[in-house]
Design a protein around this motif. Sequence first.
Motif, PDB file in Angstrom:
ATOM      1  N   ARG A   1       1.117  -1.260  -0.774  1.00 25.76           N
ATOM      2  CA  ARG A   1       0.221  -0.275   0.105  1.00 25.76           C
ATOM      3  C   ARG A   1       0.845   1.402  -0.054  1.00 25.76           C
ATOM      4  NH1 ARG A   1      -1.662   2.682   3.963  1.00 25.76           N
ATOM      5  NH2 ARG A   1      -0.893   1.226   5.659  1.00 25.76           N
ATOM      6  N   LEU A   2       1.826   1.564   0.263  1.00 26.87           N
ATOM      7  CA  LEU A   2       2.873   2.087   1.250  1.00 26.87           C
ATOM      8  C   LEU A   2       3.476   2.602  -0.269  1.00 26.87           C
ATOM      9  CD1 LEU A   2       3.703   1.761   4.620  1.00 26.87           C
ATOM     10  CD2 LEU A   2       2.428   3.895   3.420  1.00 26.87           C
ATOM     11  N   ALA A   3       3.963   1.183  -0.809  1.00 22.19           N
ATOM     12  CA  ALA A   3       4.115   1.513  -1.914  1.00 22.19           C
ATOM     13  C   ALA A   3       4.086   2.524  -3.198  1.00 22.19           C
ATOM     14  CB  ALA A   3       5.607   0.566  -2.499  1.00 22.19           C
ATOM     15  N   GLY A   4       2.509   2.042  -3.092  1.00 25.70           N
ATOM     16  CA  GLY A   4       2.009   2.704  -4.347  1.00 25.70           C
ATOM     17  C   GLY A   4       1.867   3.956  -4.278  1.00 25.70           C
ATOM     18  N   HIS A   5       1.780   4.461  -3.223  1.00 22.07           N
ATOM     19  CA  HIS A   5       1.567   5.832  -2.537  1.00 22.07           C
ATOM     20  C   HIS A   5       3.091   6.480  -2.847  1.00 22.07           C
ATOM     21  CE1 HIS A   5      -2.137   5.734  -0.692  1.00 22.07           C
ATOM     22  NE2 HIS A   5      -2.025   5.285   0.176  1.00 22.07           N
ATOM     23  N   LEU A   6       3.615   5.794  -3.029  1.00 24.14           N
ATOM     24  CA  LEU A   6       5.279   6.319  -3.319  1.00 24.14           C
ATOM     25  C   LEU A   6       5.716   6.018  -4.720  1.00 24.14           C
ATOM     26  CD1 LEU A   6       7.852   4.714  -0.229  1.00 24.14           C
ATOM     27  CD2 LEU A   6       6.694   7.185  -0.468  1.00 24.14           C
ATOM     28  N   VAL A   7       5.123   5.496  -5.425  1.00 21.42           N
ATOM     29  CA  VAL A   7       5.376   5.777  -6.925  1.00 21.42           C
ATOM     30  C   VAL A   7       3.873   6.180  -7.309  1.00 21.42           C
ATOM     31  CG1 VAL A   7       4.718   3.830  -9.113  1.00 21.42           C
ATOM     32  CG2 VAL A   7       5.391   3.032  -6.971  1.00 21.42           C
ATOM     33  N   THR A   8       3.202   6.653  -7.066  1.00 18.51           N
ATOM     34  CA  THR A   8       1.838   7.796  -8.188  1.00 18.51           C
ATOM     35  C   THR A   8       3.322   9.625  -7.760  1.00 18.51           C
ATOM     36  OG1 THR A   8       0.504   6.917  -6.469  1.00 18.51           O
ATOM     37  CG2 THR A   8       0.208   9.195  -7.030  1.00 18.51           C
ATOM     38  N   HIS A   9       4.140   9.343  -6.507  1.00 16.76           N
ATOM     39  CA  HIS A   9       4.668  10.651  -6.666  1.00 16.76           C
ATOM     40  C   HIS A   9       6.023  10.495  -7.029  1.00 16.76           C
ATOM     41  CE1 HIS A   9       0.975  12.338  -4.335  1.00 16.76           C
ATOM     42  NE2 HIS A   9       1.197  11.607  -3.481  1.00 16.76           N
ATOM     43  N   GLY A  10       6.254   9.588  -7.800  1.00 16.98           N
ATOM     44  CA  GLY A  10       7.441   9.112  -8.138  1.00 16.98           C
ATOM     45  C   GLY A  10       8.377   9.336  -7.378  1.00 16.98           C
ATOM     46  N   LEU A  11       8.961   8.649  -6.627  1.00 15.96           N
ATOM     47  CA  LEU A  11       9.618   8.151  -5.284  1.00 15.96           C
ATOM     48  C   LEU A  11       9.663   6.632  -5.064  1.00 15.96           C
ATOM     49  CD1 LEU A  11       8.245  10.059  -1.977  1.00 15.96           C
ATOM     50  CD2 LEU A  11      10.117  11.129  -3.886  1.00 15.96           C
ATOM     51  N   LEU A  12       9.468   6.325  -6.135  1.00 10.10           N
ATOM     52  CA  LEU A  12      10.023   4.843  -6.224  1.00 10.10           C
ATOM     53  C   LEU A  12       8.950   4.411  -7.424  1.00 10.10           C
ATOM     54  CD1 LEU A  12       9.132   3.007  -2.843  1.00 10.10           C
ATOM     55  CD2 LEU A  12      11.402   3.619  -3.622  1.00 10.10           C
ATOM     56  N   GLU A  13       9.740   3.582  -8.165  1.00  6.62           N
ATOM     57  CA  GLU A  13       9.297   3.165  -9.238  1.00  6.62           C
ATOM     58  C   GLU A  13       9.523   1.746  -9.690  1.00  6.62           C
ATOM     59  OE1 GLU A  13      12.741   5.203 -11.753  1.00  6.62           O
ATOM     60  OE2 GLU A  13      12.258   7.114 -11.885  1.00  6.62           O
ATOM     61  N   ARG A  14       8.298   1.756 -10.524  1.00  8.79           N
ATOM     62  CA  ARG A  14       7.820  -0.268 -10.992  1.00  8.79           C
ATOM     63  C   ARG A  14       9.032  -0.791 -11.748  1.00  8.79           C
ATOM     64  NH1 ARG A  14       4.180  -1.555  -7.071  1.00  8.79           N
ATOM     65  NH2 ARG A  14       2.929  -0.124  -7.024  1.00  8.79           N
ATOM     66  N   GLU A  15       9.579  -2.059 -11.832  1.00  6.07           N
ATOM     67  CA  GLU A  15      10.801  -2.418 -12.408  1.00  6.07           C
ATOM     68  C   GLU A  15      10.374  -3.792 -12.986  1.00  6.07           C
ATOM     69  OE1 GLU A  15      15.277  -3.102 -13.657  1.00  6.07           O
ATOM     70  OE2 GLU A  15      14.062  -1.076 -13.806  1.00  6.07           O
ATOM     71  N   GLY A  16       9.231  -4.375 -13.725  1.00  4.61           N
ATOM     72  CA  GLY A  16       8.587  -5.759 -13.751  1.00  4.61           C
ATOM     73  C   GLY A  16       8.017  -6.227 -12.262  1.00  4.61           C
ATOM     74  N   THR A  17       8.899  -6.916 -11.845  1.00  2.00           N
ATOM     75  CA  THR A  17       7.481  -7.247 -10.088  1.00  2.00           C
ATOM     76  C   THR A  17       8.437  -6.317  -9.236  1.00  2.00           C
ATOM     77  OG1 THR A  17       9.297  -9.206  -9.849  1.00  2.00           O
ATOM     78  CG2 THR A  17       7.146  -9.558 -10.797  1.00  2.00           C
ATOM     79  N   GLY A  18       9.234  -5.392  -9.403  1.00  3.04           N
ATOM     80  CA  GLY A  18      10.431  -4.908  -8.496  1.00  3.04           C
ATOM     81  C   GLY A  18      10.310  -3.729  -7.732  1.00  3.04           C
TER      82      GLY A  18
END
Length: 248
Positions: A47-64
Amino acid sequence: MCPADRNDAATAARLTALLTAFSPGDETLGVSELARRTGLPKSSVHRLAGHLVTHGLLEREGTGLRLGLKLFEIGQLAVRQRGLVDAARPYLADLREATRNTVHLAVLEGTEVVYLDILRGPDAPRLPSRIGGRFPAHATAVGKAILAFSPESVVDTVISAGLPRISTRTITAPGLLRGQLSAVRDEGLAYDREESGVGVVCTASPLRGADGVALAAISLSGWTNRMRVERVAPAVRTTALALSRTLH
């Protein structure tokens, strides 16, 4: 603290734990590994990673997941030390050119030094230090150079936190460290004689403010059998003094 404040603090702590779970060399981390490193439930990580991805602080690459470009942009805005890095760069470049060894610029944060800039020399060993990386202050020349010209309370904090052994030659006795710091104050130079790593020597000198307190330090590192610290030390000290004058 009211319930809302406690919730905000807990959320901030969890987000910080996720972002700081990444270590040097990590390209991507999966949810399971992030949960293991942070101690958070997988559902919370997801859940938290989803929020961070939305704001560009994390990025998804494949399943990671990997750290996002937004973090780099934010880092560039951390101007607390940016002026110091910009001011020091020409001096560091000249020192590297003259010696062909690796030059570091570092500040003290807590009990560790943080490397703000590194110019790697062509004749120098490949060191584990990296820009933004940390190392125990007592085991480095830059750390000792800063501690020698810091308030006694700062030295006490470092010693009370413990002096872990990084190599077989690391100074771990408080009395011996204090003795070295006294010598640094007399000479304006600190040394690392294979204390941070086997085969590597280093000499450092502090960058001091108008009040004489160390703001940072610069160092020169090289192979034990190729760099004579006593020979290059005057150049390090001269560079530090010249740079210190520009910072006043």
